[in-house]
Scaffold this motif. Structure first.
Motif, mmCIF file in Angstrom:
data_model
loop_
_atom_site.group_PDB
_atom_site.id
_atom_site.type_symbol
_atom_site.label_atom_id
_atom_site.label_comp_id
_atom_site.label_asym_id
_atom_site.label_seq_id
_atom_site.Cartn_x
_atom_site.Cartn_y
_atom_site.Cartn_z
ATOM 1 N N GLU A 52 0.830 -1.205 0.000
ATOM 2 C CA GLU A 52 0.000 0.000 0.000
ATOM 3 C C GLU A 52 0.865 1.255 0.000
ATOM 4 O OE1 GLU A 52 -3.019 2.227 3.038
ATOM 5 O OE2 GLU A 52 -3.199 0.048 2.863
ATOM 6 N N ALA A 53 1.893 1.266 0.842
ATOM 7 C CA ALA A 53 2.769 2.437 0.927
ATOM 8 C C ALA A 53 3.551 2.649 -0.367
ATOM 9 C CB ALA A 53 3.727 2.295 2.102
ATOM 10 N N ILE A 54 3.940 1.570 -1.012
ATOM 11 C CA ILE A 54 4.726 1.670 -2.241
ATOM 12 C C ILE A 54 3.927 2.343 -3.347
ATOM 13 C CG2 ILE A 54 5.813 0.328 -4.099
ATOM 14 C CD1 ILE A 54 6.575 -1.724 -1.869
ATOM 15 N N PHE A 55 2.638 2.019 -3.433
ATOM 16 C CA PHE A 55 1.837 2.527 -4.547
ATOM 17 C C PHE A 55 0.921 3.684 -4.188
ATOM 18 C CE2 PHE A 55 2.972 -1.863 -5.642
ATOM 19 C CZ PHE A 55 3.702 -1.593 -6.783
ATOM 20 N N ALA A 56 0.855 4.043 -2.923
ATOM 21 C CA ALA A 56 0.021 5.175 -2.501
ATOM 22 C C ALA A 56 0.720 6.491 -2.818
ATOM 23 C CB ALA A 56 -0.252 5.077 -1.001
ATOM 24 N N ALA A 57 -0.060 7.545 -2.888
ATOM 25 C CA ALA A 57 0.523 8.876 -3.061
ATOM 26 C C ALA A 57 1.199 9.266 -1.751
ATOM 27 C CB ALA A 57 -0.565 9.884 -3.417
ATOM 28 N N PRO A 58 2.511 9.461 -1.773
ATOM 29 C CA PRO A 58 3.232 9.762 -0.529
ATOM 30 C C PRO A 58 3.014 11.202 -0.075
ATOM 31 C CG PRO A 58 4.730 9.873 -2.366
ATOM 32 C CD PRO A 58 3.400 9.426 -2.930
ATOM 33 N N ASP A 59 3.089 11.403 1.213
ATOM 34 C CA ASP A 59 3.029 12.757 1.768
ATOM 35 C C ASP A 59 4.453 13.304 1.820
ATOM 36 O OD1 ASP A 59 2.673 15.119 3.104
ATOM 37 O OD2 ASP A 59 2.061 14.195 5.004
ATOM 38 N N LEU A 60 4.872 13.905 0.731
ATOM 39 C CA LEU A 60 6.237 14.401 0.644
ATOM 40 C C LEU A 60 6.469 15.655 1.470
ATOM 41 C CD1 LEU A 60 6.916 13.693 -3.129
ATOM 42 C CD2 LEU A 60 7.772 12.418 -1.142
ATOM 43 N N SER A 61 5.389 16.215 2.019
ATOM 44 C CA SER A 61 5.554 17.413 2.854
ATOM 45 C C SER A 61 6.326 17.111 4.139
ATOM 46 C CB SER A 61 4.198 18.025 3.190
ATOM 47 O OG SER A 61 3.461 17.194 4.062
ATOM 48 N N VAL A 62 6.448 15.833 4.514
ATOM 49 C CA VAL A 62 7.215 15.500 5.715
ATOM 50 C C VAL A 62 8.709 15.740 5.505
ATOM 51 C CG1 VAL A 62 5.498 13.822 6.508
ATOM 52 C CG2 VAL A 62 7.497 13.023 5.248
ATOM 53 N N PHE A 63 9.117 15.859 4.252
ATOM 54 C CA PHE A 63 10.503 16.206 3.944
ATOM 55 C C PHE A 63 10.572 17.729 3.927
ATOM 56 C CE2 PHE A 63 9.850 11.975 2.431
ATOM 57 C CZ PHE A 63 11.010 11.310 2.790
ATOM 58 N N ASP A 64 10.666 18.284 5.114
ATOM 59 C CA ASP A 64 10.476 19.719 5.310
ATOM 60 C C ASP A 64 11.769 20.505 5.472
ATOM 61 O OD1 ASP A 64 11.048 18.554 7.736
ATOM 62 O OD2 ASP A 64 9.411 19.515 8.820
ATOM 63 N N THR A 65 12.889 19.855 5.213
ATOM 64 C CA THR A 65 14.174 20.547 5.274
ATOM 65 C C THR A 65 14.958 20.267 3.998
ATOM 66 O OG1 THR A 65 15.369 18.703 6.278
ATOM 67 C CG2 THR A 65 14.285 20.269 7.789
ATOM 68 N N HIS A 66 15.889 21.149 3.716
ATOM 69 C CA HIS A 66 16.770 20.952 2.561
ATOM 70 C C HIS A 66 17.523 19.629 2.705
ATOM 71 C CE1 HIS A 66 19.448 21.896 -0.726
ATOM 72 N NE2 HIS A 66 20.490 21.812 0.073
ATOM 73 N N GLU A 67 17.963 19.343 3.916
ATOM 74 C CA GLU A 67 18.712 18.116 4.166
ATOM 75 C C GLU A 67 17.875 16.876 3.865
ATOM 76 O OE1 GLU A 67 21.484 16.473 7.711
ATOM 77 O OE2 GLU A 67 19.437 16.981 8.312
ATOM 78 N N SER A 68 16.651 16.806 4.377
ATOM 79 C CA SER A 68 15.829 15.610 4.165
ATOM 80 C C SER A 68 15.453 15.445 2.696
ATOM 81 C CB SER A 68 14.584 15.633 5.054
ATOM 82 O OG SER A 68 13.713 16.699 4.720
ATOM 83 N N ARG A 69 15.210 16.536 1.999
ATOM 84 C CA ARG A 69 14.895 16.466 0.565
ATOM 85 C C ARG A 69 16.106 15.960 -0.224
ATOM 86 N NH1 ARG A 69 12.914 22.071 1.318
ATOM 87 N NH2 ARG A 69 10.850 21.786 2.221
#
Length: 135
Positions: A52-69
């Motif tokens: 489910e996680a692999i094919f679901a639309a991810p919440d990329l907003s959790v990558f909220d820093t330059h480092e995490s992105r």
């Protein structure tokens, strides 16, 4: 590869998208499997990417820093490049991420070159370890 710097939610999404990247071209060669396994092991956790996680639309907003992105993009690029071939179907996974992070083409080129070096060092390590003979 800096994955330990991600928080738990970022790690889950990273593993799901890295797995999606590996599956994007309908082939998951041994180099990609090994890299995914090593990524998961480096997180020192039992986090698994569910179907489910692999094919679901991810919440990329959790990558909220330059480092995490940066870590996210480097990681998925490394998976895509680990078999020495960047398939057109892998580009759609990458585009989803880079669009969400508003990464310029110039920055993406720089990150791809960095990911290529990571993959080269990673592959050199495994070739050395797997080679017969002593130091």
């Amino acid at each position: 590869m800096f994955l330990w710097r991600l928080n738990a939610e970022q790690r889950k999404i990273f593993l799901a998208l890295a797995t999606r990247m590996a599956m994007a071209d309908a082939k998951v060669p041994p180099a990609e499997v090994r890299l995914l396994d090593d990524f998961a092991a480096s997180l020192s956790t039992d986090i698994k990417a569910s179907g489910e996680a692999i094919f679901a639309a991810p919440d990329l907003s959790v990558f909220d820093t330059h480092e995490s992105r940066t870590i996210m993009v480097l990681g998925v690029l490394a998976v895509a490049l680990s078999d020495n071939h960047f398939h057109v179907d892998e580009s759609s996974v990458l585009t989803q991420i880079t669009d969400a992070f508003d990464i310029s083409p110039q920055k993406l080129t720089q990150l791809r070159q960095w990911a290529e070096r990571i993959v080269d060092v990673y592959n050199d390590f495994h070739q050395y370890i797997e080679a017969d003979g002593a130091i």
